[in-house]
Design a protein around this motif. Structure first.
Motif, short mmCIF file in Angstrom:
data_model
loop_
_atom_site.label_atom_id
_atom_site.label_comp_id
_atom_site.label_asym_id
_atom_site.label_seq_id
_atom_site.Cartn_x
_atom_site.Cartn_y
_atom_site.Cartn_z
N ARG A 161 11.68 -0.04 -33.13
CA ARG A 161 12.14 0.77 -32.00
C ARG A 161 11.00 1.01 -31.02
O ARG A 161 11.20 1.04 -29.81
N PHE A 162 9.81 1.19 -31.56
CA PHE A 162 8.65 1.39 -30.69
C PHE A 162 8.40 0.15 -29.84
O PHE A 162 8.14 0.23 -28.65
N LEU A 163 8.49 -1.04 -30.45
CA LEU A 163 8.30 -2.27 -29.70
C LEU A 163 9.33 -2.39 -28.60
O LEU A 163 9.03 -2.81 -27.48
N SER A 164 10.59 -2.05 -28.91
CA SER A 164 11.64 -2.12 -27.90
C SER A 164 11.32 -1.21 -26.73
O SER A 164 11.54 -1.56 -25.57
N ALA A 165 10.79 -0.03 -27.04
CA ALA A 165 10.44 0.91 -25.98
C ALA A 165 9.32 0.37 -25.11
O ALA A 165 9.19 0.72 -23.94
N LYS A 166 8.48 -0.50 -25.67
CA LYS A 166 7.38 -1.08 -24.92
C LYS A 166 7.77 -2.34 -24.17
O LYS A 166 6.92 -3.01 -23.59
N GLY A 167 9.05 -2.70 -24.19
CA GLY A 167 9.52 -3.84 -23.43
C GLY A 167 9.75 -5.10 -24.23
O GLY A 167 10.19 -6.10 -23.69
N TYR A 168 9.42 -5.09 -25.53
CA TYR A 168 9.59 -6.28 -26.37
C TYR A 168 10.93 -6.25 -27.08
O TYR A 168 11.41 -5.19 -27.51
N ARG A 169 11.52 -7.43 -27.20
CA ARG A 169 12.75 -7.60 -27.99
C ARG A 169 12.57 -8.83 -28.86
O ARG A 169 11.95 -9.81 -28.45
N VAL A 170 13.11 -8.78 -30.06
CA VAL A 170 13.05 -9.93 -30.95
C VAL A 170 14.41 -10.18 -31.56
O VAL A 170 15.21 -9.26 -31.74
N ALA A 171 14.69 -11.44 -31.87
CA ALA A 171 15.84 -11.84 -32.68
C ALA A 171 15.27 -12.82 -33.69
O ALA A 171 15.13 -14.01 -33.41
#
Length: 411
Positions: A161-171
């Motif tokens: 969730r922290f990464l998502s908040a920083k602009g990163y997304r992964v699949a």
């Protein structure tokens, strides 16, 4: 009011892309001190060339004497004993059936042969390159470990969730992050796509080998900030403690192949729904059993691109504890997430989806082993991933499908 809000959002988005385009092109006014600093960096990065050659895409490469390449500016490599004919010591003969259609990096040179023996191709760095790279976000793991320290199973979702908040997304699909794991490498054959990314966005696919804050990666990406264009290009990346670097932009990676440029654009990218236009590229990271160096091997012939020496790492000086395969994307705050993979949600069909097939993991002896893997997507509304550990048939074996439109079509 709703209409006005929509108009404002669209206007801000257009302004962002216009400003990003200007920034990515390097059209930034510099002070005299800043300009002098950039010139100093260029002298350090651009080594004396035996000869200079161009690719068919206009990229300029300096053929640098093996012993003068940027890797050896690393303080840990000053007294190295490496040489241009080095080969990894691996306990197995890696075999793969020839993919449906492959990309050949050696076809991109205008001289059709690459650099002379004893030299390696190092991409010429320009002032515009350095200016653009100032706009690059820190790699995801740098942000991750700065905030949370070393990984643990109970906090993995919090970190995502922290990464998502920083602009990163992964699949992605990953192994369990167990500190008792002792992985000696991994591999995949990835389909090559050209997702749309602009400004400071990027989108791509990677194989990631990790222990603690130490990371090595190989894959492909569309990254206008890193490369200055929207071509699909190969990349490598390492993180050793607080130091991190793409390609040869800082010391660390020892290049041995005189024909394979690290950041070469792929000559062909896949076309969704057309089985004759699905293009793949095999990539591996293997740990040398004798000295612990982490080698990057490419294509179905397992060409040795080069290696990260064992002693530039702390945690990866031994073995890896976690492996990831799949897609990643980045977009700055308040900007829609870019497409990933084919730009469509996967339908679990090879000719339609971005995929990584022939997923393999090596143990500490360098033997291929079966491991449990888990799929993860930061936001299934934007990107999805499917893990098929038993594959479709013998050719595909363990395969994952990933991708999505991003938030472009989401309100």
């Amino acid at each position: 009011m709703q209409i006005n809000r929509g108009i404002i959002q669209q206007t801000l988005l257009v302004l962002y892309f216009l400003l990003s385009y200007t920034e990515v092109q390097g059209e930034i006014k510099l002070s005299e001190v800043e300009d002098q600093e950039l010139e100093r960096q260029l002298k350090l990065l651009n080594k004396p060339a035996i000869t200079t050659i161009k690719t068919k895409y206009g990229d300029i490469y300096d053929c640098v004497d093996f012993y003068k390449q940027p890797a050896f500016d690393h303080p840990s490599l000053k007294n190295h004993n490496f040489h241009p004919k080095m080969k990894p010591t691996l306990p197995r003969i890696m075999q793969t059936s020839v993919p449906p259609t492959t990309n050949k990096s050696s076809t991109i040179w205008l001289n059709d042969r690459g650099c002379p023996l004893g030299s390696v191709p190092i991409k010429r760095v320009t002032k515009d390159d350095l200016i653009r790279q100032r706009l690059m976000p820190p790699p995801e793991d740098v942000a991750l470990y700065t905030q949370f320290g070393k990984t643990s199973n109970h906090s993995s979702e919090l970190k995502r969730r922290f990464l998502s908040a920083k602009g990163y997304r992964v699949a992605i699909v990953s192994t369990p992050n167990d500190p008792k794991n002792k992985f000696g490498g991994a591999g995949m054959t990835a389909t090559i796509w050209k997702p749309y990314a602009k400004g400071q966005q990027h989108s791509g696919c990677r194989l990631k080998v990790q222990k603690g804050p130490d990371v090595v990666q190989v894959g492909w990406r569309v990254d206008p900030t890193l490369y200055g264009d929207s071509k699909t290009r190969r990349f490598i990346h390492f993180q050793a403690g607080k130091k991190h670097c793409f390609n040869t932009l800082c010391p660390g990676f020892v290049l041995v192949d005189n024909q394979l440029p690290i950041e070469a654009p792929f000559t062909k990218t896949s076309r969704r729904g057309d089985p004759k236009h699905i293009f793949e590229y095999p990539m591996y990271i293997d740990r040398d059993l004798v000295n612990g160096n982490w080698w990057v091997l490419l294509e179905e012939t397992h060409k040795e691109l080069g290696f990260w020496p064992q002693h530039i790492f702390t945690d990866l000086a031994t073995f890896a504890t976690n492996i990831e395969w799949g897609g990643m994307a980045y977009s700055p705050a308040n900007i829609p997430e870019p497409p990933m993979g084919s730009g469509f949600f996967p339908v679990r069909k090879f000719q339609y989806d971005a995929s990584c097939r022939k997923i393999i993991v090596l143990n500490y002896k360098g033997e291929t082993i079966d491991v449990t893997t888990t799929p993860h997507s930061d936001n299934p509304n934007f990107y999805k991933v499917f893990d098929l550990p038993n594959g479709i048939n013998e050719m595909f074996k363990h395969i994952i499908f990933y991708g999505g439109p991003g938030s472009i079509d989401n309100s």
